[in-house]
Design an enzyme around this catalytic site. Structure first.
Site, PDB file in Angstrom:
ATOM      1  CE  LYS A 154      31.954  63.011  -4.672  1.00  0.00           C
ATOM      2  NZ  LYS A 154      31.830  61.475  -4.748  1.00  0.00           N
TER       3      LYS A 154
ATOM      4  CG  HIS B 159      22.415  65.384  -6.226  1.00  0.00           C
ATOM      5  ND1 HIS B 159      23.034  64.879  -4.703  1.00  0.00           N
ATOM      6  CD2 HIS B 159      23.195  64.448  -6.903  1.00  0.00           C
ATOM      7  CE1 HIS B 159      23.721  63.821  -5.006  1.00  0.00           C
ATOM      8  NE2 HIS B 159      23.896  63.589  -6.305  1.00  0.00           N
TER       9      HIS B 159
ATOM     10  CB  SER C 189      34.439  65.536  -2.411  1.00  0.00           C
ATOM     11  OG  SER C 189      33.979  64.365  -2.866  1.00  0.00           O
TER      12      SER C 189
END
Length: 310
Positions: free
Chosen positions: A49, A123, A153
């Site tokens: 995010k 990630h 988020s």
């Protein structure tokens, strides 16, 4: 660690070196770790995010020289293999299999099948990245977003994403996030790790807030980093086509093709606001003061500076 999803299912997260990850990722960990990077790979790296889809679309637009039709060839999640993604070990609900047929192959398999030069996505933190990326001196494009907006988020993303644990209340999630008990681990460790590596490897370190403030300036940096030459008119087109408003309406980027049983956008949009400073609509005064104190302690000794509002 077992947490209940909004569908009432138990999401049993697993741990690697103190970092929580999805079980299918951990079950395929040896294959992920032995992945062979190539010297001409470009790896898009972000904490969840932090503008991942945004930078992916920018990179793809640059790679396709601003050709919108070429960028519409398939959904964004199929253009850049997600190296640590793996399908669950058991066949899932039929609708999941039907809607995510391509996505449920292992990310490493998709990456291996991709012709060079490859653009990949992760990630993972620096310590969990497959070693071959460092050994082959690949290019890394890292985007960092301020922790408060990232938390907000991620909270809304977990509310609508049934592949992730139910975040609980905002108050509960606040504690989960600051303690790093989310998938892909601590925001603090992730950002610090990549920041510390940026001068030792080919890393372009960008800030979400800078791209928001002056997209053309930041996109020029990416163009140069990718070794491309581009007319100003093409850069202007990329700025226009990668605006939040455009991407929110683009079915190739807005995840509207994903089944509601996986991402329920009636709960929260995948592309929700795309602003800087939305944390002020969520944090209480007490939470903000507590977070600032924790931030000072955890980020002590690092030179990184974030913009918290525009």
């Amino acid at each position: 660690m077992a947490l209940t999803s909004e569908l009432g299912k138990q999401i049993k997260l697993k741990e690697v070196e103190g970092t929580l990850l999805q079980p299918a990722t951990v079950d395929n960990w040896s294959e992920i770790q032995s992945f062979e990077a190539k010297p001409d790979d470009l790896l898009i790296c972000t904490y969840p995010k932090a503008g991942t889809t945004w930078i992916q679309e920018i990179v793809d637009m640059i790679e396709q020289n601003g050709d919108v039709e070429k960028c519409q060839r398939t959904i964004i999640q199929h253009r850049h293999p997600f190296i640590e993604w793996a399908r669950p070990p058991q066949p899932s609900v039929l609708v999941l299999r039907r809607c995510f047929l391509l996505n449920y192959f292992k990310g490493v398999e998709k990456a291996k099948a991709m012709p060079s030069p490859r653009i990949l996505k992760t990630h993972l933190s620096t310590q969990l990245l497959p070693p071959s990326f460092w050994e082959n001196n690949c290019k890394f494009l890292y985007v960092a977003r301020n922790a408060k907006d990232c938390m907000v988020s991620y909270y809304h993303f977990q509310r609508m994403n049934h592949m992730l644990p139910d975040p609980g209340t905002w108050e509960e999630y606040f504690e989960t996030f600051i303690n790093g008990k989310v998938v892909w681990g601590s925001w603090f460790d992730h950002v610090k790790g990549w920041w510390e590596m940026k001068d030792r490897y080919q890393i372009l370190f960008l800030f979400y807030e800078d791209i928001k403030r002056d997209p053309k300036h930041e996109i020029r940096k990416v163009v140069q980093f990718m070794g491309k030459n581009m007319d100003e008119t093409v850069i202007d087109k990329i700025v226009q086509e990668t605006s939040f408003e455009k991407m929110k309406e683009n079915p190739m980027t807005n995840r509207s093709t994903v089944s509601k049983s996986i991402m329920d956008q009636s709960i929260s949009s995948f592309m929700r606001k795309g602003t800087v400073g939305d944390w002020k609509n969520h944090f209480t005064v007490a939470q903000n003061e507590r977070f600032d104190e924790i931030y000072r302690k955890k980020m002590e000794g690092t030179s990184i500076n974030f913009c918290m509002e525009l």
